[in-house]
Design an enzyme around this catalytic site. Sequence first.
Site, PDB file in Angstrom:
ATOM      1  N   ASP A  34       0.856  -1.260  -0.061  1.00 43.55           N
ATOM      2  CA  ASP A  34       0.146  -0.008  -0.027  1.00 43.55           C
ATOM      3  C   ASP A  34       0.901   1.211  -0.112  1.00 43.55           C
ATOM      4  O   ASP A  34       1.934   1.381   0.778  1.00 43.55           O
ATOM      5  CB  ASP A  34      -1.085   0.119   1.132  1.00 43.55           C
ATOM      6  N   ILE A  35       0.513   2.335  -0.704  1.00 46.42           N
ATOM      7  CA  ILE A  35       1.223   3.483  -0.885  1.00 46.42           C
ATOM      8  C   ILE A  35       1.270   4.421   0.250  1.00 46.42           C
ATOM      9  O   ILE A  35       2.142   5.030   0.400  1.00 46.42           O
ATOM     10  CB  ILE A  35       0.904   4.198  -2.330  1.00 46.42           C
ATOM     11  N   ASN A  92     -12.998  -2.915   2.069  1.00 44.75           N
ATOM     12  CA  ASN A  92     -14.078  -2.060   2.009  1.00 44.75           C
ATOM     13  C   ASN A  92     -14.925  -2.075   0.987  1.00 44.75           C
ATOM     14  O   ASN A  92     -14.295  -2.313  -0.313  1.00 44.75           O
ATOM     15  CB  ASN A  92     -13.519  -0.660   2.119  1.00 44.75           C
ATOM     16  N   VAL A 101     -10.973   2.921  -3.815  1.00 42.76           N
ATOM     17  CA  VAL A 101     -10.439   2.527  -5.343  1.00 42.76           C
ATOM     18  C   VAL A 101     -11.445   1.424  -5.748  1.00 42.76           C
ATOM     19  O   VAL A 101     -11.496   0.299  -4.946  1.00 42.76           O
ATOM     20  CB  VAL A 101      -9.056   1.779  -4.997  1.00 42.76           C
ATOM     21  N   HIS A 105      -9.783  -5.250  -3.498  1.00 46.59           N
ATOM     22  CA  HIS A 105      -8.642  -5.461  -3.124  1.00 46.59           C
ATOM     23  C   HIS A 105      -8.968  -5.688  -1.514  1.00 46.59           C
ATOM     24  O   HIS A 105      -9.833  -5.336  -0.728  1.00 46.59           O
ATOM     25  CB  HIS A 105      -7.754  -4.310  -3.059  1.00 46.59           C
ATOM     26  N   HIS A 107      -7.004  -5.582   2.099  1.00 42.55           N
ATOM     27  CA  HIS A 107      -5.870  -5.048   3.056  1.00 42.55           C
ATOM     28  C   HIS A 107      -5.485  -6.429   3.617  1.00 42.55           C
ATOM     29  O   HIS A 107      -6.059  -6.661   4.572  1.00 42.55           O
ATOM     30  CB  HIS A 107      -6.467  -4.059   3.832  1.00 42.55           C
TER      31      HIS A 107
HETATM   32  P1  AMP Z   1      -9.918   1.405   0.086  1.00 43.01           P
HETATM   33  O1  AMP Z   1     -10.315   2.824   0.870  1.00 43.01           O
HETATM   34  O2  AMP Z   1     -10.254   0.199   0.625  1.00 43.01           O
HETATM   35  O3  AMP Z   1     -10.408   1.638  -1.393  1.00 43.01           O
HETATM   36  O4  AMP Z   1      -8.139   1.349  -0.022  1.00 43.01           O
HETATM   37  C1  AMP Z   1      -7.652   1.893  -1.135  1.00 43.01           C
HETATM   38  C2  AMP Z   1      -5.970   1.841  -0.830  1.00 43.01           C
HETATM   39  O5  AMP Z   1      -5.200   2.169  -1.912  1.00 43.01           O
HETATM   40  C3  AMP Z   1      -5.573   2.765   0.088  1.00 43.01           C
HETATM   41  O6  AMP Z   1      -5.010   2.042   1.329  1.00 43.01           O
HETATM   42  C4  AMP Z   1      -4.581   3.626  -0.592  1.00 43.01           C
HETATM   43  O7  AMP Z   1      -3.432   3.803   0.229  1.00 43.01           O
HETATM   44  C5  AMP Z   1      -4.347   2.543  -1.561  1.00 43.01           C
HETATM   45  N1  AMP Z   1      -3.472   3.209  -2.633  1.00 43.01           N
HETATM   46  C6  AMP Z   1      -3.973   4.038  -3.634  1.00 43.01           C
HETATM   47  N2  AMP Z   1      -3.147   4.339  -4.624  1.00 43.01           N
HETATM   48  C7  AMP Z   1      -2.105   3.356  -4.454  1.00 43.01           C
HETATM   49  C8  AMP Z   1      -1.077   2.980  -5.346  1.00 43.01           C
HETATM   50  N3  AMP Z   1      -0.808   3.679  -6.334  1.00 43.01           N
HETATM   51  N4  AMP Z   1      -0.393   2.007  -4.957  1.00 43.01           N
HETATM   52  C9  AMP Z   1      -0.624   1.361  -3.731  1.00 43.01           C
HETATM   53  N5  AMP Z   1      -1.488   1.633  -3.170  1.00 43.01           N
HETATM   54  C10 AMP Z   1      -2.316   2.581  -3.291  1.00 43.01           C
END
Ligand code: AMP
Length: 121
Positions: A34-35, A92, A101, A105, A107
């Site tokens: 995760d970024i 989520n 996103v 996914h 986490h």
């Molecule tokens: P969610 O709120 O469950 O949709 O989580 C989206 C996750 O994606 C968050 O924890 C972000 O930090 C992560 N994220 C967004 N862009 C990137 C990226 N380019 N590379 C890795 N993680 C990302």
Amino acid sequence: MSTYDENNIFAKILRGEIPCKKVHEDEHTLAFEDIAPQAPVHTLVIPKGKYVSVDDFAARATDAEIGALIRAVGKVARLKGVADPGYRLLSNIGAEGGQVVPHLHFHILGGVKLGTMLVKV
Ligand code: AMP
């Protein structure tokens, strides 16, 4: 259920248009860091197929895709060293679930004793 957005950030990672810190890849799944990590270990596991959320995945994915995703979660947790003593697996879903996103996914969060799952809302 919303339709799949081809331009979401994880679709771009899967197409190789933006980089990721890869942890694991197989025929059906990709895992990467995760970024913006929320814990010492914060790794994301995604299917390669175009699924918006767990809800969408449960409805449309093949048994092979579903099996591969769960097996990848287990493999990544072991690779990251959190399978024992434990970790949190979180997905989520949709607006009220806090999904940002719109590509399914999981986490994997760990590397520290995690607190209460939710702050009461
Ligand atoms: P969610 O709120 O469950 O949709 O989580 C989206 C996750 O994606 C968050 O924890 C972000 O930090 C992560 N994220 C967004 N862009 C990137 C990226 N380019 N590379 C890795 N993680 C990302």
